[in-house]
Motif scaffolding. Structure first.
Motif, PDB file in Angstrom:
ATOM      1  N   GLN A   2      54.079  13.834  39.558  1.00  0.00           N
ATOM      2  CA  GLN A   2      54.776  14.570  38.502  1.00  0.00           C
ATOM      3  C   GLN A   2      56.032  15.255  39.050  1.00  0.00           C
ATOM      4  OE1 GLN A   2      54.035  14.701  35.173  1.00  0.00           O
ATOM      5  NE2 GLN A   2      52.466  13.162  35.619  1.00  0.00           N
ATOM      6  N   ILE A   3      55.943  15.766  40.289  1.00  0.00           N
ATOM      7  CA  ILE A   3      57.127  16.395  40.897  1.00  0.00           C
ATOM      8  C   ILE A   3      58.232  15.371  41.106  1.00  0.00           C
ATOM      9  CG2 ILE A   3      57.970  17.529  42.992  1.00  0.00           C
ATOM     10  CD1 ILE A   3      55.249  18.909  43.208  1.00  0.00           C
ATOM     11  N   LEU A   4      57.843  14.150  41.517  1.00  0.00           N
ATOM     12  CA  LEU A   4      58.867  13.097  41.701  1.00  0.00           C
ATOM     13  C   LEU A   4      59.543  12.775  40.375  1.00  0.00           C
ATOM     14  CD1 LEU A   4      57.035  10.675  44.174  1.00  0.00           C
ATOM     15  CD2 LEU A   4      58.894  12.295  44.675  1.00  0.00           C
ATOM     16  N   LEU A   5      58.745  12.684  39.279  1.00  0.00           N
ATOM     17  CA  LEU A   5      59.360  12.464  37.964  1.00  0.00           C
ATOM     18  C   LEU A   5      60.258  13.643  37.586  1.00  0.00           C
ATOM     19  CD1 LEU A   5      56.359  10.958  35.957  1.00  0.00           C
ATOM     20  CD2 LEU A   5      58.418   9.760  36.708  1.00  0.00           C
ATOM     21  N   GLY A   6      59.820  14.871  37.973  1.00  0.00           N
ATOM     22  CA  GLY A   6      60.663  16.031  37.707  1.00  0.00           C
ATOM     23  C   GLY A   6      61.974  15.981  38.472  1.00  0.00           C
ATOM     24  N   VAL A   7      61.938  15.443  39.693  1.00  0.00           N
ATOM     25  CA  VAL A   7      63.188  15.280  40.456  1.00  0.00           C
ATOM     26  C   VAL A   7      64.137  14.321  39.739  1.00  0.00           C
ATOM     27  CG1 VAL A   7      64.137  14.392  42.621  1.00  0.00           C
ATOM     28  CG2 VAL A   7      62.139  15.887  42.657  1.00  0.00           C
ATOM     29  N   GLY A   8      63.555  13.255  39.157  1.00  0.00           N
ATOM     30  CA  GLY A   8      64.390  12.320  38.396  1.00  0.00           C
ATOM     31  C   GLY A   8      65.028  12.997  37.195  1.00  0.00           C
ATOM     32  N   TRP A   9      64.234  13.844  36.456  1.00  0.00           N
ATOM     33  CA  TRP A   9      64.831  14.560  35.316  1.00  0.00           C
ATOM     34  C   TRP A   9      65.805  15.630  35.781  1.00  0.00           C
ATOM     35  CZ3 TRP A   9      64.726  12.349  30.948  1.00  0.00           C
ATOM     36  CH2 TRP A   9      63.626  11.565  30.541  1.00  0.00           C
ATOM     37  N   ALA A  10      65.593  16.198  36.971  1.00  0.00           N
ATOM     38  CA  ALA A  10      66.576  17.143  37.515  1.00  0.00           C
ATOM     39  C   ALA A  10      67.899  16.444  37.822  1.00  0.00           C
ATOM     40  CB  ALA A  10      66.009  17.797  38.778  1.00  0.00           C
ATOM     41  N   ALA A  69      61.804  15.140  26.847  1.00  0.00           N
ATOM     42  CA  ALA A  69      61.114  14.780  28.091  1.00  0.00           C
ATOM     43  C   ALA A  69      59.969  15.756  28.372  1.00  0.00           C
ATOM     44  CB  ALA A  69      62.096  14.759  29.260  1.00  0.00           C
ATOM     45  N   ILE A  70      60.231  17.046  28.155  1.00  0.00           N
ATOM     46  CA  ILE A  70      59.162  18.043  28.366  1.00  0.00           C
ATOM     47  C   ILE A  70      57.991  17.799  27.413  1.00  0.00           C
ATOM     48  CG2 ILE A  70      58.615  20.491  28.212  1.00  0.00           C
ATOM     49  CD1 ILE A  70      61.536  21.055  29.068  1.00  0.00           C
ATOM     50  N   SER A  71      58.295  17.530  26.130  1.00  0.00           N
ATOM     51  CA  SER A  71      57.224  17.307  25.145  1.00  0.00           C
ATOM     52  C   SER A  71      56.433  16.040  25.454  1.00  0.00           C
ATOM     53  CB  SER A  71      57.809  17.246  23.741  1.00  0.00           C
ATOM     54  OG  SER A  71      58.721  16.156  23.636  1.00  0.00           O
ATOM     55  N   ILE A  72      57.137  14.949  25.829  1.00  0.00           N
ATOM     56  CA  ILE A  72      56.433  13.692  26.152  1.00  0.00           C
ATOM     57  C   ILE A  72      55.535  13.884  27.376  1.00  0.00           C
ATOM     58  CG2 ILE A  72      56.775  11.330  26.968  1.00  0.00           C
ATOM     59  CD1 ILE A  72      59.255  11.193  25.196  1.00  0.00           C
ATOM     60  N   THR A  73      56.047  14.580  28.384  1.00  0.00           N
ATOM     61  CA  THR A  73      55.244  14.836  29.584  1.00  0.00           C
ATOM     62  C   THR A  73      54.025  15.702  29.262  1.00  0.00           C
ATOM     63  OG1 THR A  73      57.266  14.700  30.915  1.00  0.00           O
ATOM     64  CG2 THR A  73      55.322  15.696  31.938  1.00  0.00           C
ATOM     65  N   LEU A  80      54.199  22.336  34.286  1.00  0.00           N
ATOM     66  CA  LEU A  80      54.900  23.407  34.997  1.00  0.00           C
ATOM     67  C   LEU A  80      55.426  22.930  36.340  1.00  0.00           C
ATOM     68  CD1 LEU A  80      55.572  26.430  34.814  1.00  0.00           C
ATOM     69  CD2 LEU A  80      53.418  26.886  36.012  1.00  0.00           C
ATOM     70  N   VAL A  81      54.593  22.210  37.088  1.00  0.00           N
ATOM     71  CA  VAL A  81      55.026  21.725  38.403  1.00  0.00           C
ATOM     72  C   VAL A  81      56.068  20.621  38.257  1.00  0.00           C
ATOM     73  CG1 VAL A  81      54.213  20.535  40.476  1.00  0.00           C
ATOM     74  CG2 VAL A  81      52.884  22.397  39.512  1.00  0.00           C
ATOM     75  N   GLY A  82      55.885  19.764  37.246  1.00  0.00           N
ATOM     76  CA  GLY A  82      56.795  18.628  37.105  1.00  0.00           C
ATOM     77  C   GLY A  82      58.217  19.028  36.741  1.00  0.00           C
ATOM     78  N   PHE A  83      58.389  20.138  36.015  1.00  0.00           N
ATOM     79  CA  PHE A  83      59.738  20.516  35.553  1.00  0.00           C
ATOM     80  C   PHE A  83      60.298  21.715  36.298  1.00  0.00           C
ATOM     81  CE2 PHE A  83      58.563  17.724  32.184  1.00  0.00           C
ATOM     82  CZ  PHE A  83      59.765  17.155  31.790  1.00  0.00           C
ATOM     83  N   VAL A  84      59.644  22.113  37.400  1.00  0.00           N
ATOM     84  CA  VAL A  84      60.254  23.125  38.270  1.00  0.00           C
ATOM     85  C   VAL A  84      61.567  22.606  38.869  1.00  0.00           C
ATOM     86  CG1 VAL A  84      59.971  24.316  40.487  1.00  0.00           C
ATOM     87  CG2 VAL A  84      58.178  24.434  38.749  1.00  0.00           C
ATOM     88  N   PRO A  85      61.649  21.332  39.338  1.00  0.00           N
ATOM     89  CA  PRO A  85      62.956  20.846  39.831  1.00  0.00           C
ATOM     90  C   PRO A  85      64.037  20.859  38.756  1.00  0.00           C
ATOM     91  CG  PRO A  85      61.182  19.416  40.593  1.00  0.00           C
ATOM     92  CD  PRO A  85      60.581  20.343  39.597  1.00  0.00           C
ATOM     93  N   VAL A  86      63.685  20.603  37.502  1.00  0.00           N
ATOM     94  CA  VAL A  86      64.682  20.623  36.421  1.00  0.00           C
ATOM     95  C   VAL A  86      65.242  22.026  36.242  1.00  0.00           C
ATOM     96  CG1 VAL A  86      65.036  20.224  33.962  1.00  0.00           C
ATOM     97  CG2 VAL A  86      63.601  18.674  35.284  1.00  0.00           C
ATOM     98  N   ILE A  87      64.342  23.029  36.194  1.00  0.00           N
ATOM     99  CA  ILE A  87      64.798  24.408  36.035  1.00  0.00           C
ATOM    100  C   ILE A  87      65.639  24.826  37.241  1.00  0.00           C
ATOM    101  CG2 ILE A  87      64.049  26.786  35.663  1.00  0.00           C
ATOM    102  CD1 ILE A  87      63.495  24.873  33.352  1.00  0.00           C
ATOM    103  N   ALA A  88      65.220  24.388  38.443  1.00  0.00           N
ATOM    104  CA  ALA A  88      66.011  24.726  39.641  1.00  0.00           C
ATOM    105  C   ALA A  88      67.393  24.091  39.581  1.00  0.00           C
ATOM    106  CB  ALA A  88      65.261  24.262  40.885  1.00  0.00           C
ATOM    107  N   ALA A  89      67.490  22.846  39.118  1.00  0.00           N
ATOM    108  CA  ALA A  89      68.792  22.179  39.006  1.00  0.00           C
ATOM    109  C   ALA A  89      69.683  22.884  37.981  1.00  0.00           C
ATOM    110  CB  ALA A  89      68.580  20.714  38.624  1.00  0.00           C
ATOM    111  N   LEU A  90      69.111  23.296  36.848  1.00  0.00           N
ATOM    112  CA  LEU A  90      69.901  24.001  35.833  1.00  0.00           C
ATOM    113  C   LEU A  90      70.372  25.354  36.337  1.00  0.00           C
ATOM    114  CD1 LEU A  90      67.836  23.158  32.606  1.00  0.00           C
ATOM    115  CD2 LEU A  90      70.061  22.230  33.272  1.00  0.00           C
ATOM    116  N   LEU A  91      69.503  26.054  37.084  1.00  0.00           N
ATOM    117  CA  LEU A  91      69.932  27.327  37.663  1.00  0.00           C
ATOM    118  C   LEU A  91      71.046  27.136  38.682  1.00  0.00           C
ATOM    119  CD1 LEU A  91      66.461  29.100  38.144  1.00  0.00           C
ATOM    120  CD2 LEU A  91      68.240  29.692  36.494  1.00  0.00           C
TER     121      LEU A  91
END
Length: 511
Positions: free
Chosen positions: A127-135, A161-165, A177-188
């Protein structure tokens, strides 16, 4: 000689060859009960099942993510043709393929309970790897796009993407939560560089969406966990019921074998016991009566009388045991006929009158007049009344009084009530007295001890006649016993049919 345990019901009552089965069944019942009591010990018992459900959801939705990526890439190429979107799409498809391979490997392998934590970490890493892709998608920008259309496009894609996941991985706790931590970090990171108000709003919306969907996923996870615990408890209860049923079947089989062994024993031993008893009773009576000549030693004459009384007691015990066993086995056949309850009661009073006079006991009776006959077995009813009268005479003290009543019941039946002013029975000992071989404390202390089978035989005989037996007693006030026959046993008198006029002979006519 064989040392094995015999399983013949003629030799043993309890089948010891099946003891190991009972031990295993008892162990299973205890383990099931402990599992039911400790069912709220935590979520670890269902971790493997939850991971399996998550993997099934991922495999079933395997085509959703590629279709969504293709749609996102097509819309992005329409807004701003760029090779970065195509590279991102290939990266996402590769990461999604890694996630599918990991899920397929999990589904094909038998996972032990000790490996659950390791596989949970692997799935969270996917899930984290998929989150890196969305980031990587969140870091995309479009300098040539005018207005805020690209921000709207990027925000809508991230929310979808968040809803589908969330829909596909809510069985994996903290997966969203773990999967979209990279997305939030990229946006920040992008907000820290651009300081743009739109980037700040997009970051806030995505962060709130991640927290909201994490909350929804956590509630769904807990609901499914509760349902699985209920299902597990239901399965455990069903298993315990099946085990209890098998135990009851085994107990019933053993009881049937024991009953068969008892019946065979009584059938085979009754003749062997009665034959020597007849000789003992006859010879001891001859010796005590001095039929063949005087016995010089009076002690021997007393011993002969004791032998005769003991033999009679043993014979009465054997007869009562045989009667009770025949009733319990359903082989006690009633020879029903019309009889008068008044006449039977009078006969029984006459039979115990001699014993009552020896103890100076007065027997008074109160009978209803002109009572119709009843349909019953005379021998059985006589035995019932004799047993009750014998008990009353036995336990009533010197100079006591016994009253016998025969009358109507409120329901139209007939009853025989016998009341004495003896010592009575304590209330807590009444169930003991009514059980087979049961005797109260007063009966045990008295000199005339019985077998404890009289009242059970009375209850069984009345039950065969669809009747009832009532025992009322108070300590130091006396005892009253009532034998009741139902109204269906009472013979109703029918008036005589009047003579009908003779039918005249029909005259024949010839054509």
């Amino acid at each position: 000689m064989s040392s094995g345990v015999s399983i013949s019901t003629d030799k043993i009552i309890v089948d010891r060859s099946r003891g190991h089965r009972n031990k295993a069944v008892s162990k299973t019942v205890r383990a099931t009960r402990e599992r039911l009591q400790l069912s709220n010990s935590g979520n670890q018992a269902f971790d493997r099942d939850m991971l399996a459900m998550h993997v099934n959801a991922v495999l079933q939705a395997a085509a959703v993510v590629p279709l969504f990526i293709a749609l996102v890439t097509a819309i992005g190429m329409y807004i701003s043709p760029s090779a970065h979107l195509i590279a991102w799409a290939l990266l996402m498809l590769s990461l999604h393929a890694i996630n599918l391979l990991l899920a397929r490997r999990f589904s094909r392998k038998e996972i032990a309970a000790a490996e659950t934590t390791k596989w949970r970490r692997r799935l969270l890493l996917a899930q984290i790897l998929l989150g890196v892709g969305w980031a990587t998608f969140a870091l995309q920008s479009c300098d040539a796009c005018g207005g805020d259309s690209f921000y709207f496009y990027k925000g809508a894609v991230l929310l979808f993407a968040i809803s589908i996941t969330a829909m596909s991985s809510f069985m994996l706790r903290q997966g969203v939560l773990v999967g979209f931590v990279p997305v939030i970090a990229a946006l920040l990171f992008r907000v820290a560089i651009s300081r743009d108000l739109i980037d700040i709003g997009l970051t806030a919306i995505c962060a709130i969406a991640v927290v909201f969907f994490h909350f929804i996923c956590d509630r769904l996870y807990r609901s499914n966990l509760t349902l699985m615990s209920y299902q597990s408890e239901k399965d455990d209860l069903i298993a315990e019921l099946e085990v209890a049923k098998s135990m009851s079947d085994e107990a019933r089989r053993r009881a049937e074998e024991a009953n068969l062994a008892k019946s065979r024993f009584l059938a085979s031993m009754s003749h062997e016991l009665r034959t020597p008893l007849n000789a003992i009773l006859g010879f001891s009576e001859v010796m005590s009566s001095e039929v063949l000549g005087p016995m010089p030693n009076p002690t021997y004459r007393e011993y002969a009388g004791d032998i005769h009384r003991s033999g009679e007691h043993l014979l009465n015990l054997i007869n009562e045991i045989l009667d009770l066993s025949r009733i319990e086995a359903g082989r006690y056949d009633l020879n029903e006929e019309t009889l008068s309850l008044l006449e039977v009661a009078e006969d029984c009073i006459g039979m115990v009158q001699l014993r009552a006079r020896a103890k100076n006991i007065a027997i008074r009776h109160s009978f209803e007049n002109e009572m119709p006959q009843v349909w019953a077995d005379e021998k059985s009813i006589r035995q019932v009344i004799l047993n009750l009268l014998s008990n009353a005479v036995k336990f009533t003290q010197q100079g006591g009084e016994i009253s016998v009543k025969v009358g109507w019941t409120a329901g139209g039946g007939q009853y025989v009530a016998i009341k004495d002013n003896g010592p009575g029975i304590p209330e807590e000992e009444i169930p003991i007295v009514l059980s087979a071989f049961g005797q109260g404390s007063i009966a045990i202390k008295s000199a005339e001890q019985g077998t404890g089978l009289g009242l059970p035989i009375v209850q069984a005989i009345l039950a065969k006649h669809d009747g009832q037996f009532v025992l009322r007693s108070k300590l130091r006030e006396g005892t009253e016993v009532i034998a009741i026959l139902p109204a269906t046993r009472v013979m109703q008198s029918i008036p005589a049919v009047a003579d009908a006029p003779a039918i005249e002979k029909r005259r024949r006519s010839f054509a």
